[in-house]
Design a protein around this motif. Structure first.
Motif, mmCIF file in Angstrom:
data_model
loop_
_atom_site.group_PDB
_atom_site.id
_atom_site.type_symbol
_atom_site.label_atom_id
_atom_site.label_comp_id
_atom_site.label_asym_id
_atom_site.label_seq_id
_atom_site.Cartn_x
_atom_site.Cartn_y
_atom_site.Cartn_z
ATOM 1 N N GLY A 271 0.842 -1.184 0.000
ATOM 2 C CA GLY A 271 0.000 0.000 0.000
ATOM 3 C C GLY A 271 0.879 1.234 0.000
ATOM 4 O O GLY A 271 1.801 1.343 0.816
ATOM 5 N N ILE A 273 1.147 5.508 -0.134
ATOM 6 C CA ILE A 273 0.479 6.806 0.025
ATOM 7 C C ILE A 273 1.504 7.926 -0.145
ATOM 8 O O ILE A 273 2.708 7.721 0.045
ATOM 9 C CB ILE A 273 -0.238 6.938 1.387
ATOM 10 C CG1 ILE A 273 0.778 6.966 2.550
ATOM 11 C CG2 ILE A 273 -1.233 5.822 1.578
ATOM 12 C CD1 ILE A 273 1.080 8.328 3.102
ATOM 13 N N ARG A 288 -3.354 5.447 6.548
ATOM 14 C CA ARG A 288 -3.761 5.436 5.137
ATOM 15 C C ARG A 288 -3.005 4.377 4.342
ATOM 16 O O ARG A 288 -3.571 3.711 3.468
ATOM 17 C CB ARG A 288 -3.528 6.817 4.515
ATOM 18 C CG ARG A 288 -4.506 7.869 4.988
ATOM 19 C CD ARG A 288 -4.645 9.003 3.995
ATOM 20 N NE ARG A 288 -3.423 9.772 3.812
ATOM 21 C CZ ARG A 288 -2.853 9.978 2.628
ATOM 22 N NH1 ARG A 288 -3.370 9.439 1.534
ATOM 23 N NH2 ARG A 288 -1.760 10.725 2.549
ATOM 24 N N SER A 289 -1.718 4.215 4.645
ATOM 25 C CA SER A 289 -0.946 3.187 3.931
ATOM 26 C C SER A 289 -1.448 1.792 4.296
ATOM 27 O O SER A 289 -1.454 0.883 3.459
ATOM 28 C CB SER A 289 0.544 3.327 4.229
ATOM 29 O OG SER A 289 0.813 3.112 5.597
ATOM 30 N N HIS A 291 -4.560 1.087 5.045
ATOM 31 C CA HIS A 291 -5.806 0.917 4.297
ATOM 32 C C HIS A 291 -5.516 0.550 2.846
ATOM 33 O O HIS A 291 -6.215 -0.295 2.250
ATOM 34 C CB HIS A 291 -6.648 2.200 4.356
ATOM 35 C CG HIS A 291 -7.235 2.452 5.708
ATOM 36 N ND1 HIS A 291 -7.746 3.683 6.089
ATOM 37 C CD2 HIS A 291 -7.393 1.643 6.792
ATOM 38 C CE1 HIS A 291 -8.190 3.615 7.328
ATOM 39 N NE2 HIS A 291 -7.991 2.391 7.773
ATOM 40 N N ALA A 292 -4.496 1.175 2.265
ATOM 41 C CA ALA A 292 -4.125 0.858 0.882
ATOM 42 C C ALA A 292 -3.610 -0.578 0.781
ATOM 43 O O ALA A 292 -3.907 -1.296 -0.185
ATOM 44 C CB ALA A 292 -3.065 1.840 0.389
ATOM 45 N N THR A 305 -1.286 -1.063 -4.361
ATOM 46 C CA THR A 305 -2.414 -0.133 -4.359
ATOM 47 C C THR A 305 -1.937 1.223 -3.876
ATOM 48 O O THR A 305 -1.230 1.320 -2.870
ATOM 49 C CB THR A 305 -3.536 -0.640 -3.440
ATOM 50 O OG1 THR A 305 -4.018 -1.891 -3.937
ATOM 51 C CG2 THR A 305 -4.693 0.348 -3.409
ATOM 52 N N ALA A 307 -2.768 5.339 -2.856
ATOM 53 C CA ALA A 307 -3.749 6.288 -2.349
ATOM 54 C C ALA A 307 -3.093 7.652 -2.311
ATOM 55 O O ALA A 307 -2.079 7.834 -1.647
ATOM 56 C CB ALA A 307 -4.227 5.888 -0.958
ATOM 57 N N ARG A 310 -5.463 12.766 -7.038
ATOM 58 C CA ARG A 310 -5.990 12.204 -8.271
ATOM 59 C C ARG A 310 -5.046 12.415 -9.450
ATOM 60 O O ARG A 310 -4.893 11.532 -10.300
ATOM 61 C CB ARG A 310 -7.355 12.843 -8.602
ATOM 62 C CG ARG A 310 -8.461 12.462 -7.633
ATOM 63 C CD ARG A 310 -9.769 13.093 -8.047
ATOM 64 N NE ARG A 310 -10.834 12.720 -7.116
ATOM 65 C CZ ARG A 310 -12.081 13.170 -7.239
ATOM 66 N NH1 ARG A 310 -12.395 13.994 -8.220
ATOM 67 N NH2 ARG A 310 -12.995 12.800 -6.374
#
Length: 317
Positions: A271, A273, A288-289, A291-292, A305, A307, A310
């Motif tokens: 993950g 971020i 956050r990492s 979660h990714a 993945t 995060a 955009r």
């Protein structure tokens, strides 16, 4: 009561004891005048600095200070001379002074510095003790406390302590910070099927792969179990994502467990971020990492993945 020797003035008992202590004690003693000129050295000074005491008399104290410290020495001496106390100690658990020896090496010292006013002006007396061994021992204890014993990487405690100031530095220069959380897929099955010795070998070999992709400013640690964390200062999501993907592909083609006679093929999930937010905390970035990483596992494992902003995600795609 006095003690006399042939050809010398009589000494009082207190004078005799004082001279005996100063001459024979293991700690080095140096006396300086207000200009920082050495006026006295006891014999133990030679063991500390590899200079014969008589060769130091009349020379400035800078001769036994490393060149990088010489410029500010008189400033520190002046501050002490005008300060409120007559004694100062330097050489605690976390601090020491550095001496410069005749052979160009350095020695870590503890120092008790005394200030005395005499009829000939101010005199400074420094009692010096070699702390090299003590500080080396303390440094080793600190290293062990901050190192994962299996992989040799930073442990969680060390990572947390080192990451916070590095993130703050990036905030000050308005640079991004990326974090990658890696996890070896199905690691429990390796331990269950082949034993913990093989599992330990895999952890060490995986750590070596991660070391090979880190740069000098990166911060790598074993986060726990089969999880590893990598902080990359001044690194955006595109680059950190590409590095994580490079690691994933490398792991996929390498063979692990060879010291145990095995040729295991592994995969990993990661993950990634990136943070540009001046107010985001380290805890939130790690959350956050995580979660990714969870999303990568839920997505089928063996994937990275991301995060982040955009526009960064679009650039990576």
């Amino acid at each position: 009561m006095t003690i006399a020797s042939i050809g010398t003035p009589p000494l009082s008992v207190s004078d005799y004891i004082f001279r005996k202590i100063v001459t024979e004690m293991e700690d080095g003693i140096i006396a300086l005048d207000e200009q920082g000129i050495i006026r006295y050295c006891n014999p133990s000074i030679e063991g500390l600095f590899l200079h014969a005491p008589e060769r130091l008399i009349g020379r400035p104290l800078e001769v036994i200070l490393p060149p990088r410290y010489r410029k500010n020495h008189h400033h520190h001496l002046s501050d002490f001379a005008s300060g409120p106390t007559d004694a100062r100690y330097m050489g605690s658990r976390s601090s020491f002074i550095v001496g410069y020896r005749a052979d160009g090496t350095e020695v870590n010292l503890g120092a008790t510095i005394l200030r005395m006013r005499t009829e000939n002006g101010m005199i400074f007396v420094a009692v010096l003790r070699d702390l090299t061994e003590r500080h080396g021992y303390q440094h080793e204890l600190e290293r062990l406390a901050n190192t994962d014993p299996l992989s040799g990487l930073n442990n969680r405690r060390a990572f947390t302590n080192l990451a916070a100031p590095e993130i703050a530095r990036c905030r000050d220069i308005h640079a991004p910070v990326s974090i990658v959380l890696f996890d070896v897929d199905h690691f429990k099955a390796i331990n269950d099927q082949y034993g913990h010795d093989v599992g330990d070998t895999v952890i060490c070999e995986f750590a070596d792969v991660l070391k090979s992709v880190t740069q000098a400013d990166d911060l790598l640690a074993r986060w726990g179990g089969e999880e590893f964390i990598l902080l990359m200062p001044e690194t955006g999501l595109v680059r950190s994502g590409a590095i994580a993907e490079m690691v994933r592909r490398s792991i996929q083609v390498l063979e692990f467990g060879q010291p145990n006679g095995l040729r295991l093929h592994l995969t990993l999930s990661a993950g990634v971020i990136c943070s540009n937010d001046a107010d985001e905390t380290l805890d939130n970035m790690i959350r956050r990492s995580d979660h990714a990483l969870y999303a990568a596992k839920e997505g089928g494992r063996n994937r990275v993945t991301l995060a982040g902003p955009r526009e960064a995600l679009a650039a990576l795609a």
